[in-house]
Design a protein around this motif. Structure first.
Motif, PDB file in Angstrom:
ATOM      1  N   HIS A  75       0.854  -1.193   0.000  1.00 42.84           N
ATOM      2  CA  HIS A  75       0.000   0.000   0.000  1.00 42.84           C
ATOM      3  C   HIS A  75       0.890   1.243   0.000  1.00 42.84           C
ATOM      4  CE1 HIS A  75      -4.005  -1.762   0.946  1.00 42.84           C
ATOM      5  NE2 HIS A  75      -3.282  -2.718   1.498  1.00 42.84           N
ATOM      6  N   SER A  76       0.501   2.259  -0.725  1.00 45.15           N
ATOM      7  CA  SER A  76       1.187   3.550  -0.688  1.00 45.15           C
ATOM      8  C   SER A  76       1.122   4.085   0.746  1.00 45.15           C
ATOM      9  CB  SER A  76       0.485   4.517  -1.642  1.00 45.15           C
ATOM     10  OG  SER A  76       0.671   5.844  -1.236  1.00 45.15           O
ATOM     11  N   VAL A  77       2.257   4.534   1.270  1.00 44.05           N
ATOM     12  CA  VAL A  77       2.304   5.045   2.645  1.00 44.05           C
ATOM     13  C   VAL A  77       1.366   6.240   2.810  1.00 44.05           C
ATOM     14  CG1 VAL A  77       3.764   6.129   4.398  1.00 44.05           C
ATOM     15  CG2 VAL A  77       4.625   4.179   3.112  1.00 44.05           C
ATOM     16  N   VAL A  78       1.370   7.151   1.859  1.00 45.16           N
ATOM     17  CA  VAL A  78       0.526   8.347   1.956  1.00 45.16           C
ATOM     18  C   VAL A  78      -0.950   7.960   1.984  1.00 45.16           C
ATOM     19  CG1 VAL A  78      -0.151  10.487   0.797  1.00 45.16           C
ATOM     20  CG2 VAL A  78       2.251   9.839   0.903  1.00 45.16           C
ATOM     21  N   GLU A  79      -1.359   7.113   1.068  1.00 48.31           N
ATOM     22  CA  GLU A  79      -2.764   6.687   1.012  1.00 48.31           C
ATOM     23  C   GLU A  79      -3.131   5.881   2.262  1.00 48.31           C
ATOM     24  OE1 GLU A  79      -6.518   6.696  -0.340  1.00 48.31           O
ATOM     25  OE2 GLU A  79      -4.895   7.688  -1.403  1.00 48.31           O
ATOM     26  N   LEU A  80      -2.218   5.040   2.705  1.00 40.71           N
ATOM     27  CA  LEU A  80      -2.461   4.219   3.892  1.00 40.71           C
ATOM     28  C   LEU A  80      -2.672   5.091   5.127  1.00 40.71           C
ATOM     29  CD1 LEU A  80      -2.459   1.163   4.755  1.00 40.71           C
ATOM     30  CD2 LEU A  80      -0.130   1.576   5.523  1.00 40.71           C
ATOM     31  N   ARG A  81      -1.857   6.099   5.288  1.00 42.94           N
ATOM     32  CA  ARG A  81      -1.967   6.968   6.467  1.00 42.94           C
ATOM     33  C   ARG A  81      -3.190   7.863   6.405  1.00 42.94           C
ATOM     34  NH1 ARG A  81       4.416   7.904   7.321  1.00 42.94           N
ATOM     35  NH2 ARG A  81       4.818   5.761   7.983  1.00 42.94           N
ATOM     36  N   LYS A  82      -3.733   8.076   5.218  1.00 47.21           N
ATOM     37  CA  LYS A  82      -5.013   8.781   5.102  1.00 47.21           C
ATOM     38  C   LYS A  82      -6.132   7.865   5.593  1.00 47.21           C
ATOM     39  CE  LYS A  82      -8.014  10.990   1.650  1.00 47.21           C
ATOM     40  NZ  LYS A  82      -9.249  10.542   2.217  1.00 47.21           N
ATOM     41  N   PRO A  88      -6.003  16.675   4.417  1.00 47.09           N
ATOM     42  CA  PRO A  88      -6.945  16.782   3.298  1.00 47.09           C
ATOM     43  C   PRO A  88      -6.416  17.641   2.142  1.00 47.09           C
ATOM     44  CG  PRO A  88      -8.080  17.112   5.376  1.00 47.09           C
ATOM     45  CD  PRO A  88      -6.614  17.076   5.679  1.00 47.09           C
ATOM     46  N   SER A  89      -5.599  18.646   2.439  1.00 50.35           N
ATOM     47  CA  SER A  89      -5.046  19.499   1.384  1.00 50.35           C
ATOM     48  C   SER A  89      -4.130  18.713   0.452  1.00 50.35           C
ATOM     49  CB  SER A  89      -4.272  20.675   1.986  1.00 50.35           C
ATOM     50  OG  SER A  89      -5.153  21.530   2.677  1.00 50.35           O
ATOM     51  N   LEU A  90      -3.458  17.692   0.981  1.00 52.58           N
ATOM     52  CA  LEU A  90      -2.589  16.859   0.145  1.00 52.58           C
ATOM     53  C   LEU A  90      -3.369  16.167  -0.968  1.00 52.58           C
ATOM     54  CD1 LEU A  90      -0.383  15.079   2.862  1.00 52.58           C
ATOM     55  CD2 LEU A  90       0.305  16.943   1.332  1.00 52.58           C
ATOM     56  N   PHE A  91      -4.652  15.921  -0.706  1.00 50.07           N
ATOM     57  CA  PHE A  91      -5.498  15.205  -1.660  1.00 50.07           C
ATOM     58  C   PHE A  91      -6.506  16.126  -2.347  1.00 50.07           C
ATOM     59  CE2 PHE A  91      -4.017  12.176   1.468  1.00 50.07           C
ATOM     60  CZ  PHE A  91      -3.570  11.131   0.669  1.00 50.07           C
ATOM     61  N   GLY A  92      -6.371  17.450  -2.128  1.00 49.63           N
ATOM     62  CA  GLY A  92      -7.304  18.400  -2.723  1.00 49.63           C
ATOM     63  C   GLY A  92      -8.711  18.257  -2.175  1.00 49.63           C
ATOM     64  N   GLU A  93      -8.828  17.829  -0.927  1.00 46.45           N
ATOM     65  CA  GLU A  93     -10.138  17.547  -0.333  1.00 46.45           C
ATOM     66  C   GLU A  93     -10.534  18.530   0.761  1.00 46.45           C
ATOM     67  OE1 GLU A  93      -9.758  13.508   1.011  1.00 46.45           O
ATOM     68  OE2 GLU A  93      -9.694  12.711  -1.025  1.00 46.45           O
ATOM     69  N   TRP A  94      -9.764  19.577   0.967  1.00 48.47           N
ATOM     70  CA  TRP A  94     -10.061  20.492   2.073  1.00 48.47           C
ATOM     71  C   TRP A  94     -11.042  21.579   1.659  1.00 48.47           C
ATOM     72  CZ3 TRP A  94     -10.160  20.673   7.004  1.00 48.47           C
ATOM     73  CH2 TRP A  94     -10.335  21.895   7.649  1.00 48.47           C
ATOM     74  N   GLU A  95     -12.009  21.835   2.533  1.00 51.35           N
ATOM     75  CA  GLU A  95     -12.912  22.974   2.399  1.00 51.35           C
ATOM     76  C   GLU A  95     -12.925  23.666   3.749  1.00 51.35           C
ATOM     77  OE1 GLU A  95     -16.713  21.843   0.818  1.00 51.35           O
ATOM     78  OE2 GLU A  95     -15.796  20.525  -0.664  1.00 51.35           O
ATOM     79  N   ASP A  96     -12.716  24.979   3.758  1.00 44.10           N
ATOM     80  CA  ASP A  96     -12.532  25.729   5.002  1.00 44.10           C
ATOM     81  C   ASP A  96     -13.665  25.556   6.011  1.00 44.10           C
ATOM     82  OD1 ASP A  96     -10.033  26.632   4.300  1.00 44.10           O
ATOM     83  OD2 ASP A  96     -10.706  28.618   3.670  1.00 44.10           O
ATOM     84  N   GLN A  97     -14.885  25.311   5.547  1.00 42.22           N
ATOM     85  CA  GLN A  97     -15.994  25.165   6.498  1.00 42.22           C
ATOM     86  C   GLN A  97     -15.851  23.908   7.361  1.00 42.22           C
ATOM     87  OE1 GLN A  97     -16.491  25.095   3.159  1.00 42.22           O
ATOM     88  NE2 GLN A  97     -17.760  23.342   2.628  1.00 42.22           N
ATOM     89  N   ASN A 134      -9.001  13.755   7.896  1.00 41.90           N
ATOM     90  CA  ASN A 134      -8.762  12.855   6.764  1.00 41.90           C
ATOM     91  C   ASN A 134      -9.882  11.846   6.567  1.00 41.90           C
ATOM     92  OD1 ASN A 134      -6.228  13.791   5.838  1.00 41.90           O
ATOM     93  ND2 ASN A 134      -5.230  12.763   7.549  1.00 41.90           N
ATOM     94  N   SER A 135     -10.877  11.845   7.449  1.00 36.77           N
ATOM     95  CA  SER A 135     -11.964  10.853   7.404  1.00 36.77           C
ATOM     96  C   SER A 135     -11.418   9.423   7.316  1.00 36.77           C
ATOM     97  CB  SER A 135     -12.916  11.122   6.230  1.00 36.77           C
ATOM     98  OG  SER A 135     -13.470  12.402   6.334  1.00 36.77           O
ATOM     99  N   PRO A 136     -10.572   9.031   8.282  1.00 35.38           N
ATOM    100  CA  PRO A 136      -9.962   7.701   8.210  1.00 35.38           C
ATOM    101  C   PRO A 136     -10.986   6.582   8.374  1.00 35.38           C
ATOM    102  CG  PRO A 136      -9.549   8.669  10.357  1.00 35.38           C
ATOM    103  CD  PRO A 136     -10.227   9.725   9.519  1.00 35.38           C
ATOM    104  N   GLU A 137     -10.724   5.465   7.712  1.00 38.43           N
ATOM    105  CA  GLU A 137     -11.547   4.284   7.850  1.00 38.43           C
ATOM    106  C   GLU A 137     -11.245   3.553   9.154  1.00 38.43           C
ATOM    107  OE1 GLU A 137     -10.996   1.850   4.310  1.00 38.43           O
ATOM    108  OE2 GLU A 137     -10.667   3.705   3.190  1.00 38.43           O
TER     109      GLU A 137
END
Length: 150
Positions: free
Chosen positions: A63-70, A94-103, A142-145
């Motif tokens: 598994h990719s370390v970055v994706e795994l740690r998300k 979340p910014s690393l994945f373009g998923e951040w919204e300030d709210q 990061n909304s981790p599983e």
């Protein structure tokens, strides 16, 4: 979801177990028993010296370390925050994945019971308990599983 097969690392020796999806597991034992070491193995902060760990039927090392740690969030005993503000820390993952919204910031701070007025506060100005709550909020952003709490 997780399968440890004959895993050894440090104080841990020859562990074999499976944790299924939606199972909740609590580890307890004396200091030095290897609880933190085991948690570090789950998201590749450490690698086993022997044996194999599987996540979703695939070797953890594949598994990719970055994706795994998300997907597998870890909150450490001692908060380890990035230099900067509360906002800098919350949005980092979340910014690393373009998923951040300030709210999202206000919702996360409410969840960990920190006032939104802290959003521009430097992390060096936070108390130990506030740093720990910010560390949890950063992990939850990061909304981790899987959530690992040391």
């Amino acid at each position: 979801m997780f399968h440890f097969k004959n895993v050894s690392q440090g104080s841990l020796d020859d562990l074999s177990f499976t944790i299924k999806k939606k199972e909740k597991v609590i580890l307890f034992g004396p200091s030095g028993a290897g609880k933190s070491t085991l948690l570090f193995l789950f998201n590749r902060l450490n690698s086993p010296s022997k044996g194999t760990i599987y996540f979703e039927n695939k070797k953890l090392s594949e598994h990719s370390v970055v994706e795994l740690r998300k997907r597998i969030g870890l909150v450490l005993q001692e908060p380890n925050l990035f230099p900067g503000t509360v906002m800098d820390n919350i949005k980092y993952g979340p910014s690393l994945f373009g998923e951040w919204e300030d709210q999202q910031a206000e919702e996360l701070l409410n969840y960990v019971q920190l006032p939104y007025s802290y959003i521009d506060r430097n992390v060096n100005q936070l108390s130990g308990g506030e740093k720990q709550r910010l560390s949890l909020a950063r992990t939850l952003a990061n909304s981790p599983e899987v959530l690992l709490l040391d």
